[in-house]
Write a protein that holds these residues in place. Structure first.
Motif, short mmCIF file in Angstrom:
data_model
loop_
_atom_site.label_atom_id
_atom_site.label_comp_id
_atom_site.label_asym_id
_atom_site.label_seq_id
_atom_site.Cartn_x
_atom_site.Cartn_y
_atom_site.Cartn_z
N ALA A 54 12.66 -8.32 13.60
CA ALA A 54 11.85 -7.81 12.50
C ALA A 54 10.53 -7.28 13.03
O ALA A 54 10.13 -6.17 12.75
CB ALA A 54 11.62 -8.90 11.46
N GLY A 55 9.82 -8.12 13.80
CA GLY A 55 8.59 -7.70 14.45
C GLY A 55 7.59 -7.05 13.53
O GLY A 55 6.80 -6.22 13.95
N GLY A 56 7.62 -7.33 12.23
CA GLY A 56 6.66 -6.74 11.31
C GLY A 56 7.26 -5.66 10.45
O GLY A 56 6.79 -5.37 9.39
N LYS A 57 8.37 -5.02 10.90
CA LYS A 57 8.98 -3.95 10.13
C LYS A 57 9.64 -4.45 8.86
O LYS A 57 9.87 -3.68 7.94
CB LYS A 57 10.00 -3.21 11.00
CG LYS A 57 9.38 -2.44 12.15
CD LYS A 57 10.40 -1.59 12.86
CE LYS A 57 11.43 -2.44 13.57
NZ LYS A 57 12.39 -1.64 14.33
N ALA A 58 9.96 -5.76 8.80
CA ALA A 58 10.67 -6.29 7.64
C ALA A 58 9.74 -6.75 6.53
O ALA A 58 10.18 -7.34 5.58
CB ALA A 58 11.58 -7.44 8.06
N LYS A 59 8.46 -6.51 6.66
CA LYS A 59 7.53 -7.03 5.67
C LYS A 59 7.70 -6.30 4.33
O LYS A 59 7.76 -5.08 4.25
CB LYS A 59 6.10 -6.87 6.17
CG LYS A 59 5.11 -7.69 5.37
CD LYS A 59 3.78 -7.77 6.09
CE LYS A 59 2.83 -8.72 5.36
NZ LYS A 59 1.54 -8.81 6.05
N SER A 60 7.78 -7.12 3.25
CA SER A 60 7.94 -6.55 1.91
C SER A 60 6.60 -6.06 1.38
O SER A 60 5.54 -6.47 1.83
CB SER A 60 8.49 -7.61 0.95
OG SER A 60 9.69 -8.15 1.41
N THR A 61 6.69 -5.19 0.37
CA THR A 61 5.49 -4.83 -0.38
C THR A 61 5.51 -5.65 -1.67
O THR A 61 6.57 -5.86 -2.28
CB THR A 61 5.47 -3.33 -0.71
OG1 THR A 61 6.64 -3.00 -1.48
CG2 THR A 61 5.45 -2.50 0.57
N ALA A 62 4.36 -6.13 -2.10
CA ALA A 62 4.28 -6.96 -3.30
C ALA A 62 3.03 -6.58 -4.07
O ALA A 62 1.94 -6.45 -3.50
CB ALA A 62 4.24 -8.44 -2.93
N THR A 63 3.20 -6.40 -5.39
CA THR A 63 2.09 -5.99 -6.24
C THR A 63 2.13 -6.79 -7.53
O THR A 63 3.19 -6.95 -8.14
CB THR A 63 2.18 -4.50 -6.58
OG1 THR A 63 2.38 -3.75 -5.38
CG2 THR A 63 0.91 -4.02 -7.27
N LEU A 64 0.98 -7.30 -7.95
CA LEU A 64 0.86 -7.97 -9.24
C LEU A 64 0.17 -7.01 -10.21
O LEU A 64 -0.95 -6.56 -9.94
CB LEU A 64 0.05 -9.27 -9.12
CG LEU A 64 -0.07 -10.09 -10.41
CD1 LEU A 64 1.28 -10.65 -10.83
CD2 LEU A 64 -1.09 -11.23 -10.23
N VAL A 65 0.86 -6.67 -11.31
CA VAL A 65 0.31 -5.70 -12.26
C VAL A 65 0.30 -6.32 -13.66
O VAL A 65 1.07 -7.23 -13.96
CB VAL A 65 1.12 -4.38 -12.28
CG1 VAL A 65 1.04 -3.70 -10.92
CG2 VAL A 65 2.58 -4.65 -12.65
N GLY A 180 2.09 -13.91 -0.47
CA GLY A 180 1.04 -12.98 -0.88
C GLY A 180 0.11 -13.63 -1.87
O GLY A 180 0.51 -14.53 -2.63
N SER A 181 -1.15 -13.19 -1.87
CA SER A 181 -2.15 -13.67 -2.82
C SER A 181 -2.63 -12.48 -3.63
O SER A 181 -2.87 -11.39 -3.09
CB SER A 181 -3.32 -14.34 -2.10
OG SER A 181 -2.88 -15.50 -1.41
N PHE A 182 -2.80 -12.69 -4.93
CA PHE A 182 -3.10 -11.58 -5.84
C PHE A 182 -4.20 -11.98 -6.82
O PHE A 182 -4.32 -13.15 -7.20
CB PHE A 182 -1.84 -11.17 -6.62
CG PHE A 182 -0.62 -11.02 -5.77
CD1 PHE A 182 -0.33 -9.81 -5.15
CD2 PHE A 182 0.24 -12.10 -5.56
CE1 PHE A 182 0.80 -9.67 -4.36
CE2 PHE A 182 1.37 -11.96 -4.78
CZ PHE A 182 1.65 -10.75 -4.17
N THR A 183 -4.97 -10.98 -7.25
CA THR A 183 -6.03 -11.20 -8.23
C THR A 183 -6.05 -10.06 -9.23
O THR A 183 -5.99 -8.88 -8.83
CB THR A 183 -7.40 -11.32 -7.54
OG1 THR A 183 -7.38 -12.41 -6.62
CG2 THR A 183 -8.49 -11.59 -8.58
N LEU A 184 -6.11 -10.41 -10.51
CA LEU A 184 -6.28 -9.42 -11.58
C LEU A 184 -7.55 -9.76 -12.35
O LEU A 184 -7.75 -10.91 -12.74
CB LEU A 184 -5.09 -9.44 -12.54
CG LEU A 184 -3.75 -8.91 -12.02
CD1 LEU A 184 -2.66 -9.16 -13.08
CD2 LEU A 184 -3.83 -7.42 -11.71
#
Length: 734
Positions: A54-65, A180-184
């Motif tokens: 993986a070496g970093g290429k497998a990292k997901s994108t995550a968004t809190l909306v 992941g950590s998220f703030t709204l």
């Protein structure tokens, strides 16, 4: 789409070799999945030979909306966590179907706010790498959560919604942990304002999400090793062919994993197989309710077009008792009847048999018909008393709430029930061995009733015989009663009637043939020996129940139970030794006082302990270093089952207030158990300059390890954590 097996392309000799060693390979692959590699650039991933790093290429994108731009006091609103998976990778449903981990979200909300559960999309289903079912998400799934603000929320303020999420993504041969950590920050206004830029996202998520089963009916019952889930669709809905049930908890199998479904009238019955162990033979906790999602390729409702329906949490109720066949029932009836016969050999019963029959003869004036009538009256008295006792037992069984069982196997799931049964068997065993006597006064009452004239006297003597025999019943009737108690009403009462007839039969036969009384063996020392021998059956039963109880309360708490049983044995010995007719009133009073003290102490020690508020992970030096690198303080308990001081520390040092303090300061607790030899633990103790346990060590990032004193309690722990572990960001000191 059906995933191809990972060995499907191998040449025949290699494929045959792999098939032979498949169980070992499963274990190897499972271990890789248990210890996934963090998705960080500096850490390499593990996988099968040839698997891409993986070496970093497998990292997901995550968004809190948020669905709204602003919020209003007391008005719920919806937020969503959207995951974007790398090509070829996928995450998991709350029940992955295997040992992989689904999405988890921890919320840090303003005061008065509350967050609902994750609204799971319908997962995809296919055979996993280890041939288990896999419930997963690919692409960009959206996980909605409803947030409810308090009605007292101040206008023109700003609400800060924080969330920390963890999930696992996998592809063939490798898994990665991600977080992941998220703030709204949402302004508070008179009314909530919808964020138009997010409308399409939420509409699409709701369109494809499982619908609530409004108007549907669900019922779940135990059925031996399975759970029966009966689903009655709402009017206008149906279950299409090929429907699958995706359980929300891992203790049930889906339809595609071996469970079945069939139509019965307007309902559908899912026979869900229970799963007791996962793919690496770790026990799976059995739940008390059924929940999940029904999915199908065609819609359940033509109007809505929905392909997935939520199954709400449905309590698993006790299934109606099924009648046994004659062949299966006869051994139970025989066991109950034989047990009743054997009760007549007990010292509290056998000596009065001849006296009872001679009493019948004397009252009847040698009239054979009257003698038989007395015998029948006595038998009826025994039957009535057993019917009353069994009726009480049947009422208790019927009164058990949903999910509760009174049967022999199910009752052992409750530690309090196991404790009561264990103490009962132990105390009765001590009595039968001769430490003290039970039933002596009742036997005397039997002599008084013997002088009572008429058929009514014989009837009440039959009732008394049942009362006197009750303390002696446990060694012979446990298994039979345990089976009989699960029977339907007619067979249930038939079983207890057989036991009553076994107890009454000698009286009935001897009343018909009084001269047979002369053939009875004389009461003597053999009866006491027989009674003492039977006590070992009770001790064996108590030992089995102790083993069950230890599994429920934890082996580390079993030493208290052993001491408690010892105290109860001392209480029984004092009572039997000094509370006797030849002792003075003062001696009897002291005996009763000492008996109560030891008995109370024994009961206190044997009671189920409060469940620890701390979760102890298994220690390893690598795990300690990993946590310290993450900036987390660590507390390690080097312990063993045979270390008495270690067990004392556990009892005294970690009450709820200490556990809450450690959690508030972010302390991770690890247990290094050297009950059995462990070179890694011995090596670490040597590095710490210790050779014997207990050893407890507090690690704080950037500082030298702090070794506690050997014997300590809650006050010491509170002072240690408060002084040595820094406050987390935003935390206020007490």
């Amino acid at each position: 789409m059906k995933r191809r097996g990972i060995f499907s392309s191998l040449t025949p000799p290699v494929g045959m070799l792999m098939a032979i060693h498949l169980p070992f390979l499963r274990l190897f692959l499972a271990l890789l999945l248990i210890f996934p590699v963090a998705a960080q650039e500096e850490k390499m991933s593990f996988g099968l030979p040839g698997a891409e790093s993986a070496g970093g290429k497998a990292k997901s994108t995550a968004t809190l909306v948020s669905e709204v731009y602003s919020i209003a006091a007391g008005k719920p609103f919806t937020v969503a966590l959207r995951l974007g998976h790398p090509e070829g990778w996928h995450s998991y449903y709350q029940n992955s179907g295997g040992i992989e981990q689904g999405l988890k979200i921890e919320w840090v909300l303003p005061e008065g706010f509350s967050a609902g559960p994750i609204q799971w999309p319908a997962p995809k289903v296919e055979v996993g790498l280890l041939e288990n079912q896999s419930f997963y998400f690919s692409g960009s799934p959206v996980f909605m959560v409803e947030i409810t603000p308090p009605a007292t929320l101040a206008k023109d303020s700003v609400a800060e919604i924080k969330a920390s999420a963890t999930w696992q993504i996998c592809k063939t041969g490798q898994c990665l942990d991600e977080a992941g950590s998220f703030t709204l920050s949402l302004p508070v206004k008179d009314s909530a304002e919808v964020d138009a830029s997010q409308t399409a996202l939420f509409e699409a998520a709701r369109t494809t999400a499982p619908i609530k089963a409004d108007g549907w009916e669900f019922k779940a019952t135990n059925d031996g090793a399975n759970v029966l889930l009966t689903v009655t669709p709402a009017s206008g809905c149906t279950l299409p062919d090929g429907v699958d049930f995706i359980p929300a908890a891992p203790f049930l199998a889906s339809v595609s994993e071996g469970s079945t479904v069939k139509k019965e009238g307007d309902s559908w019955v899912f026979t869900l197989k229970r799963k007791t162990k996962d793919i690496i033979d770790t026990p799976i906790e059995q739940g008390k309710d059924v929940a999940g999602i029904l999915i199908a390729s065609s819609p359940f409702d033509a109007k809505s077009g929905c392909h997935a329906v939520l199954v709400p949490a449905t309590v698993i109720e006790r299934a109606p008792a099924k009648p046994l066949s004659i062949a299966a029932l006869l051994p139970i009836l025989g066991g109950m009847f034989a047990g009743g016969l054997i009760l007549n050999l007990m010292p509290c019963v056998f000596p009065v048999i001849g006296l009872k029959i001679m009493g019948f003869v004397q009252q009847s004036g040698e009239d054979k018909k009257k003698i038989v009538l007395h015998g029948i009256a006595f038998t009826v008295g025994v039957l009535v008393s057993f019917w009353v006792l069994s009726g009480v037992l049947f009422a208790l069984r019927s009164a058990a709430g949903p999910g509760q069982e009174v049967g022999w196997g199910y009752q052992l799931q409750n530690p309090w029930t196991v404790l009561v049964l264990m103490l009962l068997m132990f105390v009765l065993g001590l009595s039968m061995y001769g430490l003290f006597e039970i039933g002596a006064s009742a036997t005397g009452v039997g002599g008084k009733l013997q002088s009572k004239q008429g058929v009514s006297g014989s009837f009440f003597s039959g009732i008394l015989a049942t009362v006197v025999a009750t303390p002696c019943s446990a060694p012979f009737l446990g298994a039979a009663i345990g089976t009989a108690i699960t029977l339907p009403p007619v067979q249930f009462f038939a079983a207890f009637t057989a036991m009553a007839l076994g107890l009454a039969l000698p009286y009935l036969i001897l009343s018909i043939f009084p001269k047979l009384v002369d053939l009875l063996p004389r009461p003597g020392a053999w009866m006491e020996s027989f009674k003492q021998a039977m006590s070992f059956l009770l001790f064996a039963t108590a030992g089995f129940l102790l083993w069950v109880y230890a599994g429920q309360i934890g082996l580390e708490n079993t030493l208290n139970v052993v001491f408690g049983l010892t105290a109860i044995a001392i209480a029984a010995w004092v009572f039997g030794r000094w509370f006797t007719p030849i002792r003075t009133s003062r001696a009897k009073g002291v005996a009763v006082l000492v008996t109560l003290i030891f008995a109370a102490a024994g009961l206190k020690l044997t009671m189920p302990p409060e469940k620890s508020a701390l979760t102890w992970e298994k220690w390893s030096d690598a795990r300690v270093n990993e946590l310290l690198e993450e900036g987390k303080p660590v507390f390690v308990d080097f312990t063993a089952q045979w270390c008495a001081t270690c067990q004392l520390n556990k009892k005294r040092a970690y009450p709820k207030e200490v556990a809450d303090l450690m959690k508030a300061r972010g302390v991770v607790t690890l247990k290094a158990d050297k009950t059995n030899p462990d070179p890694a633990i011995e090596k670490k103790l040597g590095e710490l300059g210790r050779t014997a346990i207990p050893v407890n060590v507090l690690y704080v990032p950037g500082r030298e390890p702090i070794i506690t004193q050997e014997l300590f309690g809650a006050d010491y722990m509170k002072e240690l954590i408060t002084k040595e572990v820094p406050l987390k960001d935003g935390e206020k000191a007490p």
